[in-house]
Design a protein around this motif. Structure first.
Motif, short mmCIF file in Angstrom:
data_model
loop_
_atom_site.label_atom_id
_atom_site.label_comp_id
_atom_site.label_asym_id
_atom_site.label_seq_id
_atom_site.Cartn_x
_atom_site.Cartn_y
_atom_site.Cartn_z
N GLU A 18 80.41 -57.17 -23.76
CA GLU A 18 81.81 -57.62 -23.73
C GLU A 18 81.95 -58.86 -22.86
N VAL A 19 81.21 -58.90 -21.75
CA VAL A 19 81.22 -60.08 -20.89
C VAL A 19 80.78 -61.30 -21.68
N VAL A 20 79.67 -61.17 -22.40
CA VAL A 20 79.15 -62.27 -23.21
C VAL A 20 80.18 -62.70 -24.25
N ALA A 21 80.82 -61.72 -24.90
CA ALA A 21 81.81 -62.04 -25.92
C ALA A 21 82.99 -62.80 -25.33
N ARG A 22 83.44 -62.42 -24.15
CA ARG A 22 84.57 -63.11 -23.52
C ARG A 22 84.19 -64.52 -23.11
N MET A 23 82.97 -64.70 -22.64
CA MET A 23 82.51 -66.05 -22.29
C MET A 23 82.39 -66.93 -23.53
N ARG A 24 81.92 -66.35 -24.63
CA ARG A 24 81.84 -67.11 -25.87
C ARG A 24 83.22 -67.52 -26.36
N SER A 25 84.19 -66.63 -26.19
CA SER A 25 85.55 -66.95 -26.57
C SER A 25 86.10 -68.12 -25.75
N LEU A 26 85.78 -68.10 -24.45
CA LEU A 26 86.20 -69.21 -23.59
C LEU A 26 85.54 -70.51 -24.03
#
Length: 232
Positions: A18-26
């Motif tokens: 989820e951390v990776v997904a949120r960073m990708r979204s940013l």
């Protein structure tokens, strides 16, 4: 100090996804030259590598390493959320968000300011938070802390590879040369570990812990502001 950590869903190893997904979204949302985007881009690549190392069994305890890593990254994501929602950003992160679009600040400075904030305050608080969640002493996390630290060394290397200006721009008289030499990842990591141990020992004295945390936050923020001195 009003500084809460995002609670990510699921076990730590899944929460790291989820951390990776949120960073990708940013990464998709932010303009490439935005100072936060510069830091996020490099941190994302290192977080992916950290996740892969855990999957390859390169940590003494994958569960505790993931717990520490998720709580660590969560503090950065909290700062982003606070800035996005117009809330007060922690002092350690404030300079980066204030100078994120300054035309005289170079990408390397944004990246270093992000590392300074993240290690100087977030890492220490993440250790204490992880120890509370895992019901263990900091010493039990020291080997995982060191392995996460190795990934942070990779972070510094990536920054030098991806955002370091060409050698012709780093003349000895260039103010950026001075700024780069004034900050040390190794010293920051050592300071974070010492701060974590102290905060752990102060957990029975919450007022003293709060006072120390606020002082640490302000001091790291001051260093960040110096790192973002316009040089362009």
């Amino acid at each position: 100090m009003a500084y809460t950590t995002t609670v990510l869903d699921g076990p730590p190893d899944r929460a790291l996804d989820e951390v990776v997904a949120r960073m990708r979204s940013l990464e998709r949302r932010l303009p490439p030259r935005d100072g936060v985007a510069v830091f996020n881009r490099v941190y994302l690549s290192v977080t992916r590598e950290l996740r892969q190392r855990m999957r390859d069994g390169l940590f003494p305890s994958t569960h505790s390493a993931a717990e520490l890593s998720v709580r660590f990254a969560g503090r950065y994501l909290d700062a982003v959320d606070a800035a996005t929602e117009g809330r007060r950003v922690p002092a350690c992160w404030r300079p980066l968000f204030q100078y994120r679009r300054h035309p005289g600040v170079r990408p390397l400075q944004h990246a270093l300011a992000g590392i300074n904030a993240h290690i100087g305050v977030d890492l220490a608080l993440a250790v204490v938070s992880a120890c509370s969640a895992l019901e263990c002493e900091p010493a039990a996390l020291e080997r995982d802390y060191d392995r996460v630290g190795e990934a942070l060394v990779v972070l510094e290397e990536r920054i030098r590879e991806e955002v370091m200006p060409g050698p012709d721009l780093l003349e000895i008289a260039d103010p950026l040369t001075h700024l780069i030499g004034s900050w040390s990842l190794e010293r920051a990591r050592d300071g974070a570990w010492a701060a974590a141990r102290l905060l752990w020992n102060l957990r029975e004295a919450p007022e003293l812990a709060e006072e120390f945390t606020e002082t640490l936050d302000a001091g790291v923020g001051l260093v960040g502001r110096c790192l973002l001195t316009p040089t362009g």
